[in-house]
Design a protein around this motif. Structure first.
Motif: not given
Length: 184
Positions: A57-60, A95-100, A126-131
């Motif tokens: 993931x680069x931008x969300x 350290x994260x490279x994914x978004x969830x 592990x991921x950056x988790x967006x509620x």
């Protein structure tokens, strides 16, 4: 080797959330929309996720609309594990490279595309988790274990949540028990 992604895909949410998600994948970008009701609260979320060639993931860009009004947030990553949220450094995501995205079944495709998982091996992803409701961002510990070519054991929250995810030939989730079922 995974097949090419379809030009669109759609899921119905099941169990705790009632609603649907539609996505339009293209090379290095996933664009999607979700409308749902959870615990009596309605929300709509739309998002664009930019990926690099290695499926990091680069931008969300995420926007939601709820009874409280619209919100938006932007996450950026250098692809090596450093993140910002709305332009502010986010060391809790180091350290994260994914978004969830909570509002998406589609985001579970990123680790499957990015990782070369042998059958039986468990890999932390592990991921950056967006509620969905408030767009808050936190770290989500999760693992994937390949059962066969299209089936993975998935855990999150230190094993508190477990599911057997089934994917199609392109690496998109077909069945996410208790969460979503693909219908297109």
């Amino acid at each position: 080797m995974l097949a090419d992604l379809p030009s669109m895909a759609a899921w119905r949410f099941v169990a705790a959330v009632d609603g649907f998600e539609v996505v339009y994948p293209s090379p290095r970008r996933i664009r999607g929309h979700t409308s749902a009701v959870e615990d009596g609260r309605a929300y709509a979320v739309d998002y664009e996720i930019d990926l690099d060639d290695a499926w990091r993931t680069r931008e969300v860009r995420v926007r939601n609309d709820t009874l409280d009004g619209p919100r938006s947030t932007v996450l950026t990553s250098d692809g090596a594990g450093s993140w910002t949220v709305d332009g502010v450094a986010a060391p809790h995501l180091d350290g994260l490279v994914d978004v969830d995205l909570e509002a998406s079944a589609c985001t579970n495709t990123f680790p499957v595309h990015r990782l070369d998982l042998p059958v039986g091996e468990v890999v932390a992803a592990p991921a950056a988790y967006v509620q969905a409701l408030d767009l808050s961002v936190r770290r989500l510990e999760q693992t994937y274990r390949r059962r066969d070519a299209r089936t993975f054991d998935y855990t999150s929250e230190g094993g508190a949540f477990r599911a057997v995810l089934t994917y199609d030939a392109s690496g998109l989730v077909v069945d996410y028990p208790g969460i979503a079922v693909r219908f297109a």
